[in-house]
Write a protein that holds these residues in place. Structure first.
Motif, PDB file in Angstrom:
ATOM      1  N   ARG A  38       0.804  -1.219   0.000  1.00  0.00           N
ATOM      2  CA  ARG A  38       0.000   0.000   0.000  1.00  0.00           C
ATOM      3  C   ARG A  38       0.837   1.269   0.000  1.00  0.00           C
ATOM      4  O   ARG A  38       0.340   2.363   0.173  1.00  0.00           O
ATOM      5  CB  ARG A  38      -0.934  -0.026   1.199  1.00  0.00           C
ATOM      6  N   ARG A  39       2.133   1.118  -0.166  1.00  0.00           N
ATOM      7  CA  ARG A  39       3.046   2.245  -0.123  1.00  0.00           C
ATOM      8  C   ARG A  39       2.700   3.300  -1.167  1.00  0.00           C
ATOM      9  O   ARG A  39       2.798   4.497  -0.918  1.00  0.00           O
ATOM     10  CB  ARG A  39       4.476   1.746  -0.304  1.00  0.00           C
ATOM     11  N   GLN A  40       2.247   2.874  -2.342  1.00  0.00           N
ATOM     12  CA  GLN A  40       1.923   3.827  -3.396  1.00  0.00           C
ATOM     13  C   GLN A  40       0.774   4.747  -2.988  1.00  0.00           C
ATOM     14  O   GLN A  40       0.756   5.913  -3.350  1.00  0.00           O
ATOM     15  CB  GLN A  40       1.575   3.103  -4.709  1.00  0.00           C
ATOM     16  N   ASP A  43       2.301   7.238  -0.542  1.00  0.00           N
ATOM     17  CA  ASP A  43       3.136   8.181  -1.288  1.00  0.00           C
ATOM     18  C   ASP A  43       2.300   9.207  -2.051  1.00  0.00           C
ATOM     19  O   ASP A  43       2.578  10.403  -2.017  1.00  0.00           O
ATOM     20  CB  ASP A  43       4.052   7.447  -2.278  1.00  0.00           C
ATOM     21  N   CYS A  44       1.272   8.739  -2.738  1.00  0.00           N
ATOM     22  CA  CYS A  44       0.423   9.625  -3.541  1.00  0.00           C
ATOM     23  C   CYS A  44      -0.258  10.673  -2.661  1.00  0.00           C
ATOM     24  O   CYS A  44      -0.213  11.867  -2.953  1.00  0.00           O
ATOM     25  CB  CYS A  44      -0.623   8.813  -4.307  1.00  0.00           C
ATOM     26  N   SER A  60      -2.810   6.640 -10.542  1.00  0.00           N
ATOM     27  CA  SER A  60      -1.491   6.891  -9.974  1.00  0.00           C
ATOM     28  C   SER A  60      -0.853   5.606  -9.452  1.00  0.00           C
ATOM     29  O   SER A  60       0.312   5.321  -9.733  1.00  0.00           O
ATOM     30  CB  SER A  60      -1.603   7.922  -8.850  1.00  0.00           C
ATOM     31  N   VAL A  61      -1.608   4.826  -8.696  1.00  0.00           N
ATOM     32  CA  VAL A  61      -1.088   3.586  -8.123  1.00  0.00           C
ATOM     33  C   VAL A  61      -0.759   2.574  -9.219  1.00  0.00           C
ATOM     34  O   VAL A  61       0.311   1.959  -9.213  1.00  0.00           O
ATOM     35  CB  VAL A  61      -2.066   2.997  -7.085  1.00  0.00           C
ATOM     36  N   THR A  64       2.380   3.659 -11.167  1.00  0.00           N
ATOM     37  CA  THR A  64       3.577   3.504 -10.341  1.00  0.00           C
ATOM     38  C   THR A  64       3.961   2.037 -10.207  1.00  0.00           C
ATOM     39  O   THR A  64       5.126   1.678 -10.366  1.00  0.00           O
ATOM     40  CB  THR A  64       3.359   4.121  -8.947  1.00  0.00           C
ATOM     41  N   ARG A  65       2.990   1.200  -9.919  1.00  0.00           N
ATOM     42  CA  ARG A  65       3.268  -0.237  -9.762  1.00  0.00           C
ATOM     43  C   ARG A  65       3.825  -0.851 -11.039  1.00  0.00           C
ATOM     44  O   ARG A  65       4.686  -1.714 -10.989  1.00  0.00           O
ATOM     45  CB  ARG A  65       2.000  -0.977  -9.377  1.00  0.00           C
ATOM     46  N   ASP A  67       5.276   0.852 -13.434  1.00  0.00           N
ATOM     47  CA  ASP A  67       6.386   1.682 -13.904  1.00  0.00           C
ATOM     48  C   ASP A  67       6.182   2.099 -15.363  1.00  0.00           C
ATOM     49  O   ASP A  67       7.067   1.948 -16.210  1.00  0.00           O
ATOM     50  CB  ASP A  67       7.718   0.947 -13.727  1.00  0.00           C
ATOM     51  N   THR A  81      -6.272  -2.787 -10.309  1.00  0.00           N
ATOM     52  CA  THR A  81      -5.879  -1.886  -9.222  1.00  0.00           C
ATOM     53  C   THR A  81      -7.102  -1.352  -8.495  1.00  0.00           C
ATOM     54  O   THR A  81      -7.124  -1.272  -7.267  1.00  0.00           O
ATOM     55  CB  THR A  81      -5.025  -0.725  -9.780  1.00  0.00           C
TER      56      THR A  81
END
Length: 130
Positions: A38-40, A43-44, A60-61, A64-65, A67, A81
């Protein structure tokens, strides 16, 4: 009553004075378990510092996941997601006071613990070799 388990020295038996009794699941372990995938989200929200639309968070997630740029996401990427956030990640983050999720308006906001969690993750990242 706290759940406990015994950890023994390699050469010590159960009656040894070197018996080390610890909680089997310290609170910090539970926090890191919640944050692992759940870090993304943290971070967001920490970067934006404001309430975001659920679909914006999904984009966004997912980007990011994977890339990749958000425009390169497929609907399948977004749906996967979306499902994970809605049914797993957000409820756990809400439960710990890290985020607030308003299902009616489909928005996600920083919770009372977001700042401390984001700072902790940043400190861990600084210690991690690149």
């Amino acid at each position: 009553m706290t759940e406990r388990s015994a950890v023994f020295d390699a050469e010590a038996g159960p009656d040894s004075p070197n018996l080390d009794v610890r909680r089997s699941h310290p609170p910090i372990d539970r926090v890191f378990d919640v944050l692992a995938a759940r870090r993304q989200v943290v971070d967001c929200l920490a970067r934006r510092g404001e309430t975001v639309a659920f679909e914006s968070l999904v984009t966004s997630v997912a980007a990011t996941r994977m890339d990749i740029e958000p425009v390169a996401l497929s609907e399948a990427d977004r749906e996967s997601t979306r499902h994970a956030l809605h049914h797993s990640h957000l409820p756990k983050l809400v439960d710990k006071g890290i985020v607030e999720f308003d299902r009616e308006t489909e928005t996600v906001a920083p919770g009372p613990r977001l700042g401390i969690v984001a700072a902790s993750l940043e400190a861990v990242e600084e210690l991690t070799p690149q």
